[in-house]
Write a protein that holds these residues in place. Structure first.
Motif: not given
Length: 282
Positions: A63-65, A70, A73-74, A94, A219, A235, A259
């Motif tokens: 999970k991208p935080g 994060g 990647s988002r 993701h 990623c 995710s 994480t």
């Protein structure tokens, strides 16, 4: 970010495309410093032996935080680029990200493989809906074990994979045939450059025998329409909560303490199912 028609054509034809200066110098400096300094990243790193016994080191999470990786990647530029290359009007999800850590003189090799050679065991249905994005945090060249690809090899479809040390490697006969048929490319890039590549692109990297490290963040993405029947994380089916491109540099960032890092024993792709034994990898 709007990719050019030439970028899209190269990806479809060659199975990969390099985007120069995808991340700025300031972004790279921040990402690399966090990678070096955050204890959770180093404490949760996995060591995977190559065939010679050298160790490749990576930290992998799902999970991208709200940490700097994060945010990367988002980021809008990342997600929009992936969406353009996958060319489907479906939300981007993701799957996971991983920090690759090849230390000077000791960083091991990655054998020839396709990412879908791993993800096939996670039972993802559609390899054309999976993509990886490598962003260099340090320069990558032949001396320190840069990424090598077989240009156009994504068109082979999935190749059988067996074990090479603790890694998954592609059938050596098919690799040899591919190298006789298609071009081998050394992807020498600078820090901040990105390589977007298809899940069936054949690729590898040699051990780092240089005096400098080679670190990168990879990623990995899937479309929401791509079902996975043997994947415990969630995710991969959750549309990304996109953040603006300035988040890496300007937003407050969390640490990696909460994480969800991968544990070796929980990864289906690293388990011996039996059919790998008849496949020669070298």
């Amino acid at each position: 970010m709007k990719l050019s028609a030439e970028h899209l054509k190269s990806y479809q034809k060659d199975g990969y495309v390099i985007i120069k200066d995808f991340c700025s110098k300031a972004e790279v400096e921040k990402l690399y410093s966090v990678a070096l300094q955050d204890d959770a990243m180093s404490k949760n790193a996995l060591d995977l032996n190559d065939q010679s016994g050298k160790k490749t080191r990576l930290s992998l999470w799902f999970k991208p935080g709200n940490d700097v990786f994060g945010y990367l990647s988002r980021s809008e530029k990342m997600v929009s680029s992936v969406a353009q290359l996958l060319a489907e009007d479906v939300p981007v999800c993701h799957y996971h990200s991983k920090l690759m850590q090849k230390e000077p003189k000791v960083g091991g090799a990655w054998e020839w493989h396709q990412d879908y050679g791993y993800w096939y065991k996670n039972q993802f249905m559609f390899p054309d809906q999976l993509i990886s994005v490598m962003v260099a945090l340090t320069p990558a060249n032949r001396e320190n074990g840069c990424l090598q690809v077989i240009k156009g090899s994504h068109k082979l479809g999935r190749v059988n994979h067996g074990f090479a040390g603790e890694q998954i490697g592609a059938d050596s006969v098919m690799v040899e045939n591919a190298l006789k048929t298609m071009s081998l490319v050394y992807c020498e890039i600078e820090a901040g450059d990105a390589i977007f590549f298809h899940s069936n692109l054949m690729h590898r990297s040699e051990a780092n025998l240089a005096d400098v490290p080679r670190w990168s963040i990879i990623c990995c993405y899937s479309l929401q329409s791509n079902l996975a029947y043997n994947e415990t994380s969630t995710s991969w089916k959750t549309p990304i909560d996109i953040v603006p491109d300035n988040a890496v540099l300007e937003w407050d960032a969390d640490t990696f303490s909460n994480t969800e890092f991968l544990k070796k024993e929980n990864e289906p792709a690293l388990k011996d199912t039996g059919w790998e034994k008849g496949i020669e990898v070298k």
